[in-house]
Design an enzyme around this catalytic site. Structure first.
Site, PDB file in Angstrom:
ATOM      1  CE  LYS A   1      -4.575  -0.142   0.221  1.00  0.00           C
ATOM      2  NZ  LYS A   1      -5.178  -0.976   1.289  1.00  0.00           N
TER       3      LYS A   1
ATOM      4  CD  GLU B   1      -8.653  -1.259   0.493  1.00  0.00           C
ATOM      5  OE1 GLU B   1      -7.691  -1.498  -0.260  1.00  0.00           O
ATOM      6  OE2 GLU B   1      -8.567  -1.325   1.729  1.00  0.00           O
TER       7      GLU B   1
ATOM      8  CG  ASP C   1      -7.733   2.035   0.571  1.00  0.00           C
ATOM      9  OD1 ASP C   1      -8.885   2.506   0.654  1.00  0.00           O
ATOM     10  OD2 ASP C   1      -7.153   1.460   1.521  1.00  0.00           O
TER      11      ASP C   1
ATOM     12  CG  ASP D   1     -10.395  -1.504   4.847  1.00  0.00           C
ATOM     13  OD1 ASP D   1     -10.731  -1.991   5.942  1.00  0.00           O
ATOM     14  OD2 ASP D   1      -9.298  -0.912   4.694  1.00  0.00           O
TER      15      ASP D   1
ATOM     16  CB  SER E   1      -0.862  -0.034   1.260  1.00  0.00           C
ATOM     17  OG  SER E   1      -1.627   1.136   1.379  1.00  0.00           O
TER      18      SER E   1
ATOM     19  CE  LYS F   1      -4.040   3.539   2.257  1.00  0.00           C
ATOM     20  NZ  LYS F   1      -5.316   3.037   2.803  1.00  0.00           N
TER      21      LYS F   1
HETATM   22  O1  OSB Z   1      -7.214   1.442   4.498  1.00  0.00           O
HETATM   23  O2  OSB Z   1      -5.904  -0.221   4.253  1.00  0.00           O
HETATM   24  C1  OSB Z   1      -6.160   0.871   4.775  1.00  0.00           C
HETATM   25  C2  OSB Z   1      -3.141   1.952   6.879  1.00  0.00           C
HETATM   26  C3  OSB Z   1      -3.774   2.573   7.938  1.00  0.00           C
HETATM   27  C4  OSB Z   1      -5.142   2.669   7.929  1.00  0.00           C
HETATM   28  C5  OSB Z   1      -5.889   2.130   6.878  1.00  0.00           C
HETATM   29  C6  OSB Z   1      -5.262   1.493   5.826  1.00  0.00           C
HETATM   30  C7  OSB Z   1      -3.860   1.434   5.818  1.00  0.00           C
HETATM   31  C8  OSB Z   1      -3.098   0.840   4.731  1.00  0.00           C
HETATM   32  C9  OSB Z   1      -1.722   0.365   5.062  1.00  0.00           C
HETATM   33  O3  OSB Z   1      -3.479   0.794   3.582  1.00  0.00           O
HETATM   34  C10 OSB Z   1      -1.576  -1.085   4.887  1.00  0.00           C
HETATM   35  C11 OSB Z   1      -0.298  -1.590   5.511  1.00  0.00           C
HETATM   36  O4  OSB Z   1      -0.248  -1.801   6.746  1.00  0.00           O
HETATM   37  O5  OSB Z   1       0.623  -1.779   4.748  1.00  0.00           O
HETATM   38 MG    MG Z   2      -8.317   0.289   3.077  1.00  0.00          MG
END
Ligand code: OSB
Ligand code: MG
Length: 376
Positions: free
Chosen positions: A162, A214, A189, A239, A136, A164
């Site tokens: 992924k 997402e 996401d 999620d 991510s 953000k």
């Molecule tokens: O939405 O998946 C999410 C991190 C903090 C809060 C929400 C999310 C995330 C991540 C990080 O996407 C995922 C990871 O720990 O690598």
């Molecule tokens: Mg997420």
């Protein structure tokens, strides 16, 4: 029967190796609640994934601490604990607070695996010997910095990227990434950053051939996601909205999503995570394991969970070094050049908790003791 003698709560403060930015803000370090259960010479560990602020979910480390101390911990110490799957019933009277419950429940499973002399993955019903890994990538200060990060992660072998995203950090980055890497497995996401007025805008993302989008809309929504999914070729993945098995069933039935992200903390522990996994599997919906910037304790638990059969898509479970200069487990979690993590076969979680490091990072602690047991 697992006789739990004491529950140690501690807060550790850990700076992230790299800041992580999502649509709800920037994280530079984490305040983390760790649970340590003492039981007849064995030690079970759990990690609470609640953040410092109630932005991802309504829980925070401080609400989780309070609930553990005043409600959940005392219930666990008073109960007859057969194993991890006893916990949902023990905590049943307390509504919500799933991340707090999950940390305690997972510590019980961690303990149970040791008591039963099996690996945690085996205890959970896992069958995979390796798990596929993705990353991510947070919102970056600039597009060139994002491109550099992606290049690094692809070179490390990760199987899925992924991104953000949020309004203003979406189409132009998807376009640039797709231009440079037309064939990589790519997803995004939004952490609920969009609204119904953005529906036409989101439907333009079909051109980027994303594996999934997402949680684009509200954190607690199924209905509007189902309206959006009808207009998209791309799969929606939920999620935040999925709190338990019933939510998964509702979302699948309403066609609010075609993929589910399972975070063990978000659903309240391994029991419910296994139930969500099974419900999705029976309905042909693939799942993957999400991450919450965990230390090695939560990370090792995510690896064990990801060994279940229907975790068929690469998860957000990645190497310790992406988050921490020094993790609190040994060995650190590493990813092979093929983008896989080996599921440990040793007894328990398969990683040793480094108590001296935890001690050095601890800023708050408290112990709850069991009442003296009457033995026959
Ligand atoms: O939405 O998946 C999410 C991190 C903090 C809060 C929400 C999310 C995330 C991540 C990080 O996407 C995922 C990871 O720990 O690598
Ligand atoms: Mg997420």
């Amino acid at each position: 029967m697992l006789n739990i003698d004491a529950i140690h709560l501690r807060e550790i403060n850990m700076p992230l190796a790299h800041p992580f930015e999502t649509s709800f803000g920037l994280t530079t370090g984490r305040r983390i609640l760790l649970i340590e259960l003492e039981s007849e010479g064995l030690t079970g560990w759990g990690e609470c994934v609640a953040g410092e602020h109630p932005y991802f979910s309504d829980e925070t480390i401080d609400t989780a601490w309070l609930m553990t101390e005043t409600e959940l911990g005392p219930r666990l110490l008073d109960a007859d604990v057969e194993g991890g799957d006893s916990c949902p019933n023990i905590f049943r009277q307390v509504r919500g607070h799933r991340m707090a419950k999950g940390a305690l429940e997972n510590a019980v499973w961690d303990l149970e695996a040791q008591a039963e002399r099996v690996s945690l993955a085996e205890l959970l019903g896992g069958t995979r010997s390796t798990i596929p890994c993705g990353v991510s990538i947070g919102i970056q200060p600039s597009l060139p910095q994002l491109m550099d990060k992606i290049e690094t992660e692809l070179a490390a072998g990760y199987q899925r990227i992924k991104l953000k995203c949020k309004p203003g950090w979406d189409n132009h980055i998807f376009e640039a990434v797709r231009k440079r890497w037309p064939d990589i497995t790519l997803s995004c996401d939004a952490n609920s950053a969009y609204r119904m007025k953005d529906l036409d805008h989101i439907t333009t993302w079909d051109q980027f051939k994303l594996l999934m989008i997402e949680q684009p809309l509200w954190y607690d929504d199924f209905y509007f996601h189902s309206m959006l999914q009808k207009r998209l070729d791309t799969a929606i993945c939920l999620d935040e909205s999925i709190r338990n098995r019933r939510d998964a069933l509702a979302a699948i039935d309403m066609e609010s999503c075609r993929i589910i992200n399972i975070k063990v903390g978000r659903v309240g522990g391994f029991s419910e995570a296994i139930a969500v996994h099974k419900a999705a599997e029976e309905r042909g919906i693939p799942v993957w394991c999400g991450g919450m910037l965990e230390t090695g304790i939560g990370r090792s638990h995510n690896i064990a969970l990801s060994s279940l059969a229907n975790f068929s898509l690469p998860g957000d479970v990645s190497a310790s070094s992406r988050y921490w200069a020094q993790d609190i487990i040994e060995p650190a979690v590493t990813v092979s050049p093929e983008g896989e993590i080996k599921v440990p076969t040793a007894v328990g979680r398969g990683f040793d908790v480094q108590r001296d490091r935890i001690e050095a990072l601890t800023v708050r602690r408290q112990t709850l003791y069991a009442k003296a047991r009457v033995t026959a």
